[in-house]
Design a protein around this motif. Sequence first.
Motif, PDB file in Angstrom:
ATOM      1  N   ILE A   1       7.089   0.354  -7.070  1.00 35.97           N
ATOM      2  CA  ILE A   1       5.683   0.792  -7.146  1.00 35.97           C
ATOM      3  C   ILE A   1       5.287   1.456  -5.838  1.00 35.97           C
ATOM      4  O   ILE A   1       4.715   2.541  -5.824  1.00 35.97           O
ATOM      5  CB  ILE A   1       4.734  -0.402  -7.446  1.00 35.97           C
ATOM      6  N   TYR A   2       5.614   0.800  -4.717  1.00 36.57           N
ATOM      7  CA  TYR A   2       5.196   1.347  -3.419  1.00 36.57           C
ATOM      8  C   TYR A   2       5.964   2.614  -3.052  1.00 36.57           C
ATOM      9  O   TYR A   2       5.547   3.377  -2.196  1.00 36.57           O
ATOM     10  CB  TYR A   2       5.306   0.282  -2.327  1.00 36.57           C
ATOM     11  N   HIS A   3       7.104   2.824  -3.701  1.00 35.10           N
ATOM     12  CA  HIS A   3       7.811   4.085  -3.493  1.00 35.10           C
ATOM     13  C   HIS A   3       6.994   5.253  -4.056  1.00 35.10           C
ATOM     14  O   HIS A   3       6.961   6.344  -3.484  1.00 35.10           O
ATOM     15  CB  HIS A   3       9.184   4.024  -4.170  1.00 35.10           C
ATOM     16  N   TYR A   4       6.291   5.000  -5.175  1.00 30.77           N
ATOM     17  CA  TYR A   4       5.553   6.086  -5.834  1.00 30.77           C
ATOM     18  C   TYR A   4       4.080   6.125  -5.462  1.00 30.77           C
ATOM     19  O   TYR A   4       3.456   7.185  -5.510  1.00 30.77           O
ATOM     20  CB  TYR A   4       5.711   5.973  -7.357  1.00 30.77           C
ATOM     21  N   PHE A   5       3.523   4.969  -5.129  1.00 31.36           N
ATOM     22  CA  PHE A   5       2.090   4.908  -4.846  1.00 31.36           C
ATOM     23  C   PHE A   5       1.840   4.125  -3.566  1.00 31.36           C
ATOM     24  O   PHE A   5       2.246   2.966  -3.450  1.00 31.36           O
ATOM     25  CB  PHE A   5       1.344   4.252  -6.025  1.00 31.36           C
ATOM     26  N   ALA A   6       1.151   4.775  -2.644  1.00 30.39           N
ATOM     27  CA  ALA A   6       0.916   4.155  -1.340  1.00 30.39           C
ATOM     28  C   ALA A   6       0.149   2.838  -1.484  1.00 30.39           C
ATOM     29  O   ALA A   6       0.390   1.883  -0.749  1.00 30.39           O
ATOM     30  CB  ALA A   6       0.142   5.119  -0.443  1.00 30.39           C
ATOM     31  N   ASP A   7      -0.774   2.798  -2.443  1.00 33.81           N
ATOM     32  CA  ASP A   7      -1.598   1.605  -2.616  1.00 33.81           C
ATOM     33  C   ASP A   7      -2.258   1.664  -3.992  1.00 33.81           C
ATOM     34  O   ASP A   7      -2.032   2.615  -4.758  1.00 33.81           O
ATOM     35  CB  ASP A   7      -2.657   1.502  -1.509  1.00 33.81           C
ATOM     36  N   LYS A   8      -3.075   0.655  -4.285  1.00 31.43           N
ATOM     37  CA  LYS A   8      -3.701   0.608  -5.605  1.00 31.43           C
ATOM     38  C   LYS A   8      -4.635   1.799  -5.814  1.00 31.43           C
ATOM     39  O   LYS A   8      -4.786   2.301  -6.927  1.00 31.43           O
ATOM     40  CB  LYS A   8      -4.462  -0.711  -5.790  1.00 31.43           C
ATOM     41  N   GLN A   9      -5.249   2.248  -4.737  1.00 31.91           N
ATOM     42  CA  GLN A   9      -6.149   3.402  -4.830  1.00 31.91           C
ATOM     43  C   GLN A   9      -5.399   4.627  -5.356  1.00 31.91           C
ATOM     44  O   GLN A   9      -5.883   5.337  -6.252  1.00 31.91           O
ATOM     45  CB  GLN A   9      -6.765   3.683  -3.448  1.00 31.91           C
ATOM     46  N   ALA A  10      -4.211   4.891  -4.804  1.00 32.03           N
ATOM     47  CA  ALA A  10      -3.422   6.048  -5.253  1.00 32.03           C
ATOM     48  C   ALA A  10      -3.070   5.896  -6.733  1.00 32.03           C
ATOM     49  O   ALA A  10      -3.116   6.863  -7.505  1.00 32.03           O
ATOM     50  CB  ALA A  10      -2.157   6.178  -4.411  1.00 32.03           C
ATOM     51  N   LEU A  11      -2.742   4.666  -7.125  1.00 28.57           N
ATOM     52  CA  LEU A  11      -2.403   4.417  -8.529  1.00 28.57           C
ATOM     53  C   LEU A  11      -3.634   4.616  -9.416  1.00 28.57           C
ATOM     54  O   LEU A  11      -3.553   5.222 -10.488  1.00 28.57           O
ATOM     55  CB  LEU A  11      -1.844   2.999  -8.676  1.00 28.57           C
ATOM     56  N   LEU A  12      -4.784   4.135  -8.952  1.00 23.60           N
ATOM     57  CA  LEU A  12      -6.021   4.295  -9.723  1.00 23.60           C
ATOM     58  C   LEU A  12      -6.342   5.771  -9.954  1.00 23.60           C
ATOM     59  O   LEU A  12      -6.684   6.182 -11.068  1.00 23.60           O
ATOM     60  CB  LEU A  12      -7.175   3.598  -8.986  1.00 23.60           C
ATOM     61  N   LEU A  13      -6.211   6.582  -8.907  1.00 20.44           N
ATOM     62  CA  LEU A  13      -6.488   8.016  -9.065  1.00 20.44           C
ATOM     63  C   LEU A  13      -5.510   8.640 -10.061  1.00 20.44           C
ATOM     64  O   LEU A  13      -5.897   9.453 -10.905  1.00 20.44           O
ATOM     65  CB  LEU A  13      -6.400   8.732  -7.704  1.00 20.44           C
ATOM     66  N   ALA A  14      -4.249   8.220  -9.981  1.00 21.29           N
ATOM     67  CA  ALA A  14      -3.245   8.738 -10.924  1.00 21.29           C
ATOM     68  C   ALA A  14      -3.594   8.318 -12.352  1.00 21.29           C
ATOM     69  O   ALA A  14      -3.395   9.086 -13.299  1.00 21.29           O
ATOM     70  CB  ALA A  14      -1.849   8.249 -10.543  1.00 21.29           C
ATOM     71  N   VAL A  15      -4.125   7.110 -12.499  1.00 22.82           N
ATOM     72  CA  VAL A  15      -4.504   6.634 -13.845  1.00 22.82           C
ATOM     73  C   VAL A  15      -5.672   7.452 -14.392  1.00 22.82           C
ATOM     74  O   VAL A  15      -5.678   7.843 -15.570  1.00 22.82           O
ATOM     75  CB  VAL A  15      -4.862   5.127 -13.814  1.00 22.82           C
ATOM     76  N   ILE A  16      -6.660   7.738 -13.558  1.00 27.11           N
ATOM     77  CA  ILE A  16      -7.807   8.528 -14.049  1.00 27.11           C
ATOM     78  C   ILE A  16      -7.323   9.917 -14.478  1.00 27.11           C
ATOM     79  O   ILE A  16      -7.723  10.432 -15.527  1.00 27.11           O
ATOM     80  CB  ILE A  16      -8.924   8.616 -12.982  1.00 27.11           C
ATOM     81  N   GLU A  17      -6.407  10.506 -13.701  1.00 24.70           N
ATOM     82  CA  GLU A  17      -5.862  11.819 -14.091  1.00 24.70           C
ATOM     83  C   GLU A  17      -5.027  11.703 -15.366  1.00 24.70           C
ATOM     84  O   GLU A  17      -5.092  12.581 -16.232  1.00 24.70           O
ATOM     85  CB  GLU A  17      -5.031  12.399 -12.951  1.00 24.70           C
ATOM     86  N   HIS A  18      -4.266  10.634 -15.462  1.00 23.04           N
ATOM     87  CA  HIS A  18      -3.465  10.402 -16.660  1.00 23.04           C
ATOM     88  C   HIS A  18      -4.364  10.290 -17.896  1.00 23.04           C
ATOM     89  O   HIS A  18      -4.076  10.879 -18.943  1.00 23.04           O
ATOM     90  CB  HIS A  18      -2.646   9.112 -16.459  1.00 23.04           C
TER      91      HIS A  18
END
Lengths: 209, 209
Positions: free
Chosen positions: B57-74
Motif C-alpha cells: 500500500i505504501y509503495h503506491y500511496f504515501a498516506d491515506k490522504q493520497a488513497l482518498l484522493l485516488a478513490v474520489i477520482e476512481h
Amino acid sequence: MGTQAETGRPERRLTRKGQETRRRIVAAAAQLMYERGATEATLEDVRAAAGVSGSQIYHYFADKQALLLAVIEHQTEAVLDMQQSLFADLDTMEGLRRWRDALVEYQLRLQCRGGCPIGSLGSEVAETNPEARLTAATGFLRWEAAIRSGLQAMHDRGDLDGDPEDLALATLAALQGGLLLTQLQRQVRPLEVALDAMLAHIESHTRRP
Amino acid sequence: MGTQAETGRPERRLTRKGQETRRRIVAAAAQLMYERGATEATLEDVRAAAGVSGSQIYHYFADKQALLLAVIEHQTEAVLDMQQSLFADLDTMEGLRRWRDALVEYQLRLQCRGGCPIGSLGSEVAETNPEARLTAATGFLRWEAAIRSGLQAMHDRGDLDGDPEDLALATLAALQGGLLLTQLQRQVRPLEVALDAMLAHIESHTRRP
C-alpha cells in the motif's frame, strides 16, 4: 420524533435546569458534528465543549447514538425555525423568491461552508445507521411539508395547476443538490441556479391573471 | 487531476502488474469507503480487503490522504463511465429521458442504497479536507460538462433557447438532491420527481417544430 423516548429521559420530565443542560449538550454536539462529522466527534469532545461532566452526559443520553439522534432533530428544528417566517408566504411567487433569496444570502454569510446540517449528517449515517437515517429522512419530510403547504394553498386558490406534492419534493431536491454543490465549490451559484430553475418551473405552472 | 503526481508514483510509470495492484487497492478502498465512509475505512481494512501487504500500500500511496484522493477520482471515472453511452444523446429530449430512466433504474437495482459515490465522499470531507473537497468538486465539474455538452449541442442547433450552462448545473443539482433524498428514504420517487421537474423545465425551453 422518538428521541426522548429512546434516551429514556424525556425532556418534558426534566427540571428547567436539567432541560438547559440537556440543550447545552445537544448544541455542543451539533456544532462539533457540523464541523467534523458525526463519526469524528467523540463524547469526550462533546463533554468538554459543553462544559459538563461525563456522568451528566450519560444522565441525559444513554449513548452516542441517542445523542446523534437528538442532534439530527435539533438541526431539523434549527433549519425549520430559521425559515419559519418565510414558509407562510410560499403560496406566491414573490414569497418563493424571498425564500430563495434568504437561502442564498445565508450561504453567502457562511461563505458557502457547511452545506445543509440535515443533509450532511444524513449522508454520513445513511448506510451505517438506519435509525439515524430515518431521523434525517423525517426531518426532510417536515421540510418538504412546509414547502408543500405553500404550494398547496396556491393550488387550492386556483393559482397553480401542477401537483403540489411533486413540486415540493422537487424543490427540496433542487435545494439539497444546490447546497451540496455550493458547499463543494465554495460558490453560491449552484444553489442560485438550482432554485431559479425550480422556481421558473413552478411559475410555468401558475395561472397568471 | 493530480493524484498520481501527489503520490509521487505515477500510474503510467508502473509495470502492468504494478498498475493492477494499484487498481486493486483503489477499488478495495472505494468499496470500503462507500460502505462505511472515508473516516471509518482504515488503511488496515483496505490492505486486508485488497489482499496486499502494508508495504505494498505504501509503495503506491504515501498516506491515506493520497488513497482518498485516488478513490474520489476512481469513483468519478466509474460514475462517468457508467453514463458514457447515454451522454452522447443528451442533445434531445428522448436522450435526456433515457438518461433519466437509466439513473432511476440503477437506483432501483441498488434498492436506493449508497447515494452518489462522489456526493457522499464530497459531503463527508467538505469541511475537514480541502484537497479532497476540490477533488470531489472537480469530479462534479466533469459530470456537469458532460450534461452541458448535450444541452449546448441542442442550443447550437437552435432547439433550445435556455442557457446550457445554467440548465446543466441545475440538472446536476436536481440529480444530486434527488439521489440524497432517495438514499435517505430508500424510495426512488425523490430522484424521479426531481429529474422529471428538471426535464420539464428544459423541455419548456425547447423550440418544438
